[in-house]
Write a protein that holds these residues in place. Sequence first.
Motif, mmCIF file in Angstrom:
data_model
loop_
_atom_site.group_PDB
_atom_site.id
_atom_site.type_symbol
_atom_site.label_atom_id
_atom_site.label_comp_id
_atom_site.label_asym_id
_atom_site.label_seq_id
_atom_site.Cartn_x
_atom_site.Cartn_y
_atom_site.Cartn_z
ATOM 1 N N TYR A 60 0.885 -1.348 -0.031
ATOM 2 C CA TYR A 60 0.033 -0.072 -0.104
ATOM 3 C C TYR A 60 0.904 1.494 0.031
ATOM 4 O O TYR A 60 0.268 2.382 0.096
ATOM 5 N N GLU A 61 2.149 1.200 -0.319
ATOM 6 C CA GLU A 61 2.992 2.191 -0.173
ATOM 7 C C GLU A 61 2.308 3.267 -1.506
ATOM 8 O O GLU A 61 2.153 2.690 -2.406
ATOM 9 N N GLY A 62 2.268 4.531 -1.373
ATOM 10 C CA GLY A 62 1.848 5.585 -2.265
ATOM 11 C C GLY A 62 0.386 5.436 -2.589
ATOM 12 O O GLY A 62 -0.190 6.128 -3.522
ATOM 13 N N MET A 63 -0.211 4.911 -1.289
ATOM 14 C CA MET A 63 -1.859 4.844 -1.561
ATOM 15 C C MET A 63 -2.269 5.566 -0.411
ATOM 16 O O MET A 63 -1.799 5.625 0.706
ATOM 17 N N ASP A 64 -3.502 5.971 -0.617
ATOM 18 C CA ASP A 64 -4.401 6.714 0.356
ATOM 19 C C ASP A 64 -5.322 5.823 0.916
ATOM 20 O O ASP A 64 -6.258 5.433 0.238
ATOM 21 N N LEU A 65 -5.211 5.345 2.241
ATOM 22 C CA LEU A 65 -5.963 4.478 2.965
ATOM 23 C C LEU A 65 -6.875 5.273 3.825
ATOM 24 O O LEU A 65 -7.470 4.515 4.761
ATOM 25 N N SER A 66 -7.073 6.545 3.830
ATOM 26 C CA SER A 66 -7.725 7.459 4.753
ATOM 27 C C SER A 66 -9.256 6.751 4.572
ATOM 28 O O SER A 66 -10.191 7.091 5.620
ATOM 29 N N ASP A 67 -9.848 6.417 3.486
ATOM 30 C CA ASP A 67 -11.054 5.921 3.085
ATOM 31 C C ASP A 67 -11.067 4.382 2.702
ATOM 32 O O ASP A 67 -10.624 4.450 1.511
ATOM 33 N N LEU A 68 -11.222 3.531 3.653
ATOM 34 C CA LEU A 68 -10.991 2.012 3.246
ATOM 35 C C LEU A 68 -12.042 1.706 2.025
ATOM 36 O O LEU A 68 -11.956 0.513 1.546
ATOM 37 N N ASP A 69 -13.140 2.365 1.725
ATOM 38 C CA ASP A 69 -13.864 2.094 0.743
ATOM 39 C C ASP A 69 -13.621 2.529 -0.382
ATOM 40 O O ASP A 69 -14.160 2.104 -1.543
ATOM 41 N N ASN A 70 -12.664 3.488 -0.478
ATOM 42 C CA ASN A 70 -12.101 4.175 -1.519
ATOM 43 C C ASN A 70 -10.565 4.268 -1.543
ATOM 44 O O ASN A 70 -10.061 5.389 -1.675
ATOM 45 N N ILE A 71 -9.939 3.223 -1.620
ATOM 46 C CA ILE A 71 -8.551 3.272 -1.645
ATOM 47 C C ILE A 71 -8.020 3.532 -2.921
ATOM 48 O O ILE A 71 -8.285 3.014 -4.013
ATOM 49 N N LYS A 72 -7.176 4.657 -3.008
ATOM 50 C CA LYS A 72 -6.655 5.301 -4.287
ATOM 51 C C LYS A 72 -5.373 5.642 -4.160
ATOM 52 O O LYS A 72 -4.713 5.600 -3.131
ATOM 53 N N GLU A 73 -4.637 5.993 -5.184
ATOM 54 C CA GLU A 73 -3.201 6.525 -5.298
ATOM 55 C C GLU A 73 -3.123 7.960 -4.493
ATOM 56 O O GLU A 73 -3.995 8.664 -4.448
ATOM 57 N N LEU A 74 -1.978 8.161 -3.803
ATOM 58 C CA LEU A 74 -1.618 9.284 -2.878
ATOM 59 C C LEU A 74 -1.373 10.567 -4.040
ATOM 60 O O LEU A 74 -0.711 10.116 -4.921
ATOM 61 N N GLN A 75 -2.433 11.195 -3.668
ATOM 62 C CA GLN A 75 -2.302 12.634 -4.504
ATOM 63 C C GLN A 75 -0.889 13.561 -4.300
ATOM 64 O O GLN A 75 -0.745 13.621 -2.973
ATOM 65 N N GLN A 76 -0.120 13.636 -4.829
ATOM 66 C CA GLN A 76 1.419 14.047 -4.691
ATOM 67 C C GLN A 76 1.141 15.859 -4.750
ATOM 68 O O GLN A 76 0.550 16.241 -5.797
ATOM 69 N N ASN A 77 1.246 16.348 -3.717
ATOM 70 C CA ASN A 77 1.245 17.764 -3.491
ATOM 71 C C ASN A 77 2.550 18.348 -4.159
ATOM 72 O O ASN A 77 3.543 18.031 -3.881
ATOM 73 N N MET A 78 2.321 19.185 -5.073
ATOM 74 C CA MET A 78 3.536 19.894 -5.997
ATOM 75 C C MET A 78 3.881 21.027 -5.125
ATOM 76 O O MET A 78 4.785 21.634 -6.146
ATOM 77 N N ASN A 79 3.541 21.473 -4.341
ATOM 78 C CA ASN A 79 4.016 22.958 -3.615
ATOM 79 C C ASN A 79 5.451 22.632 -3.173
ATOM 80 O O ASN A 79 5.771 21.778 -2.538
#
Length: 79
Positions: A60-79
């Motif tokens: 799950y590295e690089g994944m957003d698990l904050s919503d286990l019903d909707n696991i998705k790729e982690l959005q990279q902040n470009m700031n």
Amino acid sequence: MDKKDLKDEKLLYNVRETAAVLGVNVHLVYELINRKLLPALRLGSLKVRKSTLIDFVERYEGMDLSDLDNIKELQQNMN
């Protein structure tokens, strides 16, 4: 690996220890186990193998698990 090495090497973590290793609360660990995202076994209480924790983090590295019903790729902040 001899018996002394095996005794010194922790192979199983209970839910509280698993939560500490992952840096999350125990409720999330139970949820991950219940959803079969984090395999566990019952040996007195629920336990997670050390190798399973490593596999979980790698899977799950690089994944957003904050919503286990909707696991998705982690959005990279470009700031």
